[in-house]
Design a protein around this motif. Structure first.
Motif, PDB file in Angstrom:
ATOM      1  N   GLY A 137       0.805  -1.217   0.000  1.00  0.00           N
ATOM      2  CA  GLY A 137       0.000   0.000   0.000  1.00  0.00           C
ATOM      3  C   GLY A 137       0.833   1.260   0.000  1.00  0.00           C
ATOM      4  N   ASP A 138       1.866   1.314  -0.859  1.00  0.00           N
ATOM      5  CA  ASP A 138       2.748   2.472  -0.905  1.00  0.00           C
ATOM      6  C   ASP A 138       1.958   3.760  -1.128  1.00  0.00           C
ATOM      7  OD1 ASP A 138       4.107  -0.016  -1.791  1.00  0.00           O
ATOM      8  OD2 ASP A 138       5.861   1.280  -1.738  1.00  0.00           O
ATOM      9  N   PRO A 139       2.369   4.843  -0.517  1.00  0.00           N
ATOM     10  CA  PRO A 139       1.664   6.118  -0.705  1.00  0.00           C
ATOM     11  C   PRO A 139       1.799   6.626  -2.130  1.00  0.00           C
ATOM     12  CG  PRO A 139       3.714   6.455   0.483  1.00  0.00           C
ATOM     13  CD  PRO A 139       3.506   4.962   0.409  1.00  0.00           C
ATOM     14  N   VAL A 140       0.813   7.401  -2.577  1.00  0.00           N
ATOM     15  CA  VAL A 140       0.831   7.937  -3.931  1.00  0.00           C
ATOM     16  C   VAL A 140       1.702   9.190  -3.941  1.00  0.00           C
ATOM     17  CG1 VAL A 140      -0.546   8.893  -5.796  1.00  0.00           C
ATOM     18  CG2 VAL A 140      -1.456   7.039  -4.392  1.00  0.00           C
ATOM     19  N   THR A 141       2.891   9.081  -4.484  1.00  0.00           N
ATOM     20  CA  THR A 141       3.784  10.225  -4.596  1.00  0.00           C
ATOM     21  C   THR A 141       4.483  10.140  -5.937  1.00  0.00           C
ATOM     22  OG1 THR A 141       4.158  10.238  -2.204  1.00  0.00           O
ATOM     23  CG2 THR A 141       5.691  11.500  -3.549  1.00  0.00           C
ATOM     24  N   LEU A 142       3.974  10.876  -6.912  1.00  0.00           N
ATOM     25  CA  LEU A 142       4.658  10.919  -8.199  1.00  0.00           C
ATOM     26  C   LEU A 142       5.920  11.754  -8.057  1.00  0.00           C
ATOM     27  CD1 LEU A 142       1.792  11.429 -10.817  1.00  0.00           C
ATOM     28  CD2 LEU A 142       2.912   9.316 -10.137  1.00  0.00           C
ATOM     29  N   ASP A 143       6.899  11.490  -8.921  1.00  0.00           N
ATOM     30  CA  ASP A 143       8.105  12.296  -8.943  1.00  0.00           C
ATOM     31  C   ASP A 143       7.767  13.703  -9.414  1.00  0.00           C
ATOM     32  OD1 ASP A 143      10.243   9.577 -10.078  1.00  0.00           O
ATOM     33  OD2 ASP A 143       9.609  10.181  -8.066  1.00  0.00           O
ATOM     34  N   ARG A 144       8.749  14.564  -9.391  1.00  0.00           N
ATOM     35  CA  ARG A 144       8.535  15.929  -9.856  1.00  0.00           C
ATOM     36  C   ARG A 144       8.235  15.918 -11.355  1.00  0.00           C
ATOM     37  NH1 ARG A 144      13.738  18.910  -7.285  1.00  0.00           N
ATOM     38  NH2 ARG A 144      12.608  20.809  -7.826  1.00  0.00           N
ATOM     39  N   SER A 145       7.842  17.064 -11.882  1.00  0.00           N
ATOM     40  CA  SER A 145       7.475  17.163 -13.293  1.00  0.00           C
ATOM     41  C   SER A 145       8.523  16.498 -14.172  1.00  0.00           C
ATOM     42  CB  SER A 145       7.309  18.630 -13.688  1.00  0.00           C
ATOM     43  OG  SER A 145       6.266  19.223 -12.943  1.00  0.00           O
ATOM     44  N   TRP A 146       8.057  15.840 -15.228  1.00  0.00           N
ATOM     45  CA  TRP A 146       8.942  15.032 -16.070  1.00  0.00           C
ATOM     46  C   TRP A 146       8.641  15.306 -17.537  1.00  0.00           C
ATOM     47  CZ3 TRP A 146       8.775  11.054 -19.658  1.00  0.00           C
ATOM     48  CH2 TRP A 146       9.954  10.307 -19.814  1.00  0.00           C
ATOM     49  N   PHE A 147       9.703  15.366 -18.356  1.00  0.00           N
ATOM     50  CA  PHE A 147       9.578  15.628 -19.781  1.00  0.00           C
ATOM     51  C   PHE A 147      10.364  14.573 -20.555  1.00  0.00           C
ATOM     52  CE2 PHE A 147       9.591  19.488 -17.323  1.00  0.00           C
ATOM     53  CZ  PHE A 147       8.577  20.281 -17.857  1.00  0.00           C
ATOM     54  N   GLY A 148       9.794  14.071 -21.637  1.00  0.00           N
ATOM     55  CA  GLY A 148      10.550  13.151 -22.480  1.00  0.00           C
ATOM     56  C   GLY A 148       9.707  12.009 -23.000  1.00  0.00           C
ATOM     57  N   PRO A 149      10.336  11.013 -23.615  1.00  0.00           N
ATOM     58  CA  PRO A 149       9.596   9.885 -24.188  1.00  0.00           C
ATOM     59  C   PRO A 149       9.086   8.930 -23.120  1.00  0.00           C
ATOM     60  CG  PRO A 149      11.953   9.569 -24.480  1.00  0.00           C
ATOM     61  CD  PRO A 149      11.793  10.942 -23.912  1.00  0.00           C
ATOM     62  N   ASP A 150       7.887   8.456 -23.324  1.00  0.00           N
ATOM     63  CA  ASP A 150       7.283   7.415 -22.487  1.00  0.00           C
ATOM     64  C   ASP A 150       6.287   6.694 -23.386  1.00  0.00           C
ATOM     65  OD1 ASP A 150       5.823   5.819 -20.748  1.00  0.00           O
ATOM     66  OD2 ASP A 150       5.979   7.229 -19.085  1.00  0.00           O
ATOM     67  N   PRO A 151       6.766   5.748 -24.203  1.00  0.00           N
ATOM     68  CA  PRO A 151       5.911   5.118 -25.216  1.00  0.00           C
ATOM     69  C   PRO A 151       4.633   4.496 -24.659  1.00  0.00           C
ATOM     70  CG  PRO A 151       8.208   4.568 -25.599  1.00  0.00           C
ATOM     71  CD  PRO A 151       8.151   5.252 -24.266  1.00  0.00           C
ATOM     72  N   HIS A 152       4.715   3.871 -23.476  1.00  0.00           N
ATOM     73  CA  HIS A 152       3.523   3.206 -22.944  1.00  0.00           C
ATOM     74  C   HIS A 152       2.474   4.229 -22.517  1.00  0.00           C
ATOM     75  CE1 HIS A 152       1.199  -0.115 -21.507  1.00  0.00           C
ATOM     76  NE2 HIS A 152       1.185   0.327 -20.265  1.00  0.00           N
ATOM     77  N   ALA A 153       2.895   5.282 -21.834  1.00  0.00           N
ATOM     78  CA  ALA A 153       1.953   6.333 -21.437  1.00  0.00           C
ATOM     79  C   ALA A 153       1.338   6.985 -22.669  1.00  0.00           C
ATOM     80  CB  ALA A 153       2.659   7.374 -20.569  1.00  0.00           C
ATOM     81  N   ARG A 154       2.161   7.215 -23.681  1.00  0.00           N
ATOM     82  CA  ARG A 154       1.654   7.813 -24.918  1.00  0.00           C
ATOM     83  C   ARG A 154       0.622   6.890 -25.567  1.00  0.00           C
ATOM     84  NH1 ARG A 154       5.873   7.904 -29.544  1.00  0.00           N
ATOM     85  NH2 ARG A 154       5.163   5.747 -29.605  1.00  0.00           N
ATOM     86  N   HIS A 155       0.919   5.594 -25.616  1.00  0.00           N
ATOM     87  CA  HIS A 155      -0.006   4.627 -26.228  1.00  0.00           C
ATOM     88  C   HIS A 155      -1.359   4.643 -25.523  1.00  0.00           C
ATOM     89  CE1 HIS A 155      -1.533   0.888 -27.936  1.00  0.00           C
ATOM     90  NE2 HIS A 155      -1.744   0.466 -26.707  1.00  0.00           N
ATOM     91  N   LEU A 156      -1.354   4.663 -24.196  1.00  0.00           N
ATOM     92  CA  LEU A 156      -2.604   4.654 -23.445  1.00  0.00           C
ATOM     93  C   LEU A 156      -3.377   5.954 -23.657  1.00  0.00           C
ATOM     94  CD1 LEU A 156      -1.311   3.041 -20.130  1.00  0.00           C
ATOM     95  CD2 LEU A 156      -2.777   1.965 -21.850  1.00  0.00           C
ATOM     96  N   ALA A 157      -2.660   7.074 -23.653  1.00  0.00           N
ATOM     97  CA  ALA A 157      -3.330   8.361 -23.869  1.00  0.00           C
ATOM     98  C   ALA A 157      -3.945   8.429 -25.264  1.00  0.00           C
ATOM     99  CB  ALA A 157      -2.335   9.505 -23.669  1.00  0.00           C
ATOM    100  N   MET A 158      -3.233   7.927 -26.271  1.00  0.00           N
ATOM    101  CA  MET A 158      -3.754   7.975 -27.629  1.00  0.00           C
ATOM    102  C   MET A 158      -4.928   7.018 -27.815  1.00  0.00           C
ATOM    103  SD  MET A 158      -2.071  10.398 -28.854  1.00  0.00           S
ATOM    104  CE  MET A 158      -2.740  10.327 -30.517  1.00  0.00           C
ATOM    105  N   ALA A 159      -4.959   5.927 -27.046  1.00  0.00           N
ATOM    106  CA  ALA A 159      -6.111   5.022 -27.100  1.00  0.00           C
ATOM    107  C   ALA A 159      -7.362   5.743 -26.619  1.00  0.00           C
ATOM    108  CB  ALA A 159      -5.844   3.784 -26.246  1.00  0.00           C
ATOM    109  N   LEU A 160      -7.222   6.560 -25.582  1.00  0.00           N
ATOM    110  CA  LEU A 160      -8.355   7.344 -25.099  1.00  0.00           C
ATOM    111  C   LEU A 160      -8.778   8.377 -26.136  1.00  0.00           C
ATOM    112  CD1 LEU A 160      -7.205   7.915 -21.415  1.00  0.00           C
ATOM    113  CD2 LEU A 160      -9.192   6.582 -22.131  1.00  0.00           C
ATOM    114  N   GLN A 161      -7.799   9.051 -26.739  1.00  0.00           N
ATOM    115  CA  GLN A 161      -8.131  10.041 -27.754  1.00  0.00           C
ATOM    116  C   GLN A 161      -8.828   9.402 -28.946  1.00  0.00           C
ATOM    117  OE1 GLN A 161      -5.971  12.693 -31.097  1.00  0.00           O
ATOM    118  NE2 GLN A 161      -6.503  10.539 -31.104  1.00  0.00           N
TER     119      GLN A 161
END
Length: 312
Positions: A137-161
């Motif tokens: 049950g790790d706490p939800v803590t994303l890292d600081r703002s991030w820029f760059g390639p992330d193919p899997h995140a892009r794929h999921l976002a484009m599936a929604l679009q």
């Protein structure tokens, strides 16, 4: 596909911004709109999707100073000509790159040009639920703002679009939106959050699969949600989606589509039943929505299939 324009869809909700994607002033929390609503070509505002908001927008160059109430993922279809973050300085962005801004983190940035972006906002409560369901049950803590390639995140976002760009976007796409929302939350936690232990892999039993199949078949014309199917076997949506896919080789969304097409084939064998009636009775938005998925799975149109199987 990255760089391709979304087909124009004349629907009232397309120009409506989602409240989850408004920027808030750091000091007052008041809403800030960086551009007119007519810069938005797609919006999930009236789809009924829960815990996630999606927009496609061409946002003219300007300066932003504020925070988002939800975690934000921005896919750069066409990146800005120049982007500068107050903390990191100039940032080089290429087509397909993503920007991730954690909820509540103040963004001070400016850009030039007219970037074309797909924005996906996720309710922090969704990440909290997914994290709580993982061992430890790790706490939800994303890292600081991030820029760059992330193919899997892009794929999921484009599936929604891509789903949002369809004429049937809304009720008929709820199950897909639920599935992608859960998968995207898990990915953000795993890659951009604190380390999370992967649960030991196991499979669903034949009894569990039978119960899920019965639940799906009983409501093929209804609004099936990932949470509904997970509840049948007393699992969280995240764990159910992973175990179901590992067991069957299909995602829950693919399985439901398959069962709907199989039911459609049964109905099309009956004389006098129209394609429109079949679409309504199998959970598709309209005859066109049925035809697209039917051709993909069966290799022909519903009308041609009906004509072939009804011959004496």
């Amino acid at each position: 596909m990255i760089g391709e324009d979304v087909p124009a869809i004349q629907r009232e909700f397309l120009a409506m911004p989602s409240a989850a994607l408004f920027l808030r002033e750091a000091g007052t929390g008041e809403t800030v709109r960086l551009a007119p609503d007519d810069t938005i070509s797609l919006s999930s505002e009236h789809t009924g999707w829960e815990g996630i908001a999606v927009e496609r927008q061409r946002l003219p160059g300007c300066a932003a100073d504020g925070y988002m109430p939800w975690h934000l993922l921005s896919v750069q279809i066409t990146p800005p000509e120049r982007y500068e973050d107050a903390e990191l300085g100039p940032v080089s962005l290429r087509a397909g790159d993503v920007i991730i801004r954690p909820a509540g983190v103040v963004t001070k940035a400016m850009w030039e040009g007219i970037p074309d972006v797909v924005n996906v906002a996720i309710d922090p409560a969704v990440l909290a639920r997914v994290a709580a369901e993982l061992p430890g049950g790790d706490p939800v803590t994303l890292d600081r703002s991030w820029f760059g390639p992330d193919p899997h995140a892009r794929h999921l976002a484009m599936a929604l679009q891509d789903e949002l760009a369809q004429p049937h976007a809304g009720r008929a796409g709820t199950l897909l939106a639920d599935s992608v929302r859960t998968a995207l939350a898990a990915h953000l936690l795993a890659r951009h959050g604190r380390p999370i232990r992967v649960p030991r892999r196991r499979l669903l039993s034949e009894q569990d699969l039978a119960r899920v199949r019965q639940r799906v078949d009983a409501d093929l014309a209804g609004d099936l949600r990932l949470a509904d199917l997970a509840a049948v076997v007393a699992l969280s949506p995240f764990h159910f989606s992973r175990l179901f896919t590992a067991t069957t080789g299909r995602t829950p969304h693919q399985f439901v589509l398959h069962r709907r097409i199989e039911r459609a084939k049964e109905l099309l064998r009956r004389p006098g039943v129209t394609v429109r009636q079949v679409a309504r009775r199998t959970g598709f938005a309209d005859a066109g929505h049925l035809a697209r998925h039917f051709r993909r799975q069966v290799g022909t149109t519903p009308a041609r299939y009906a004509a072939a199987v009804r011959r004496p």
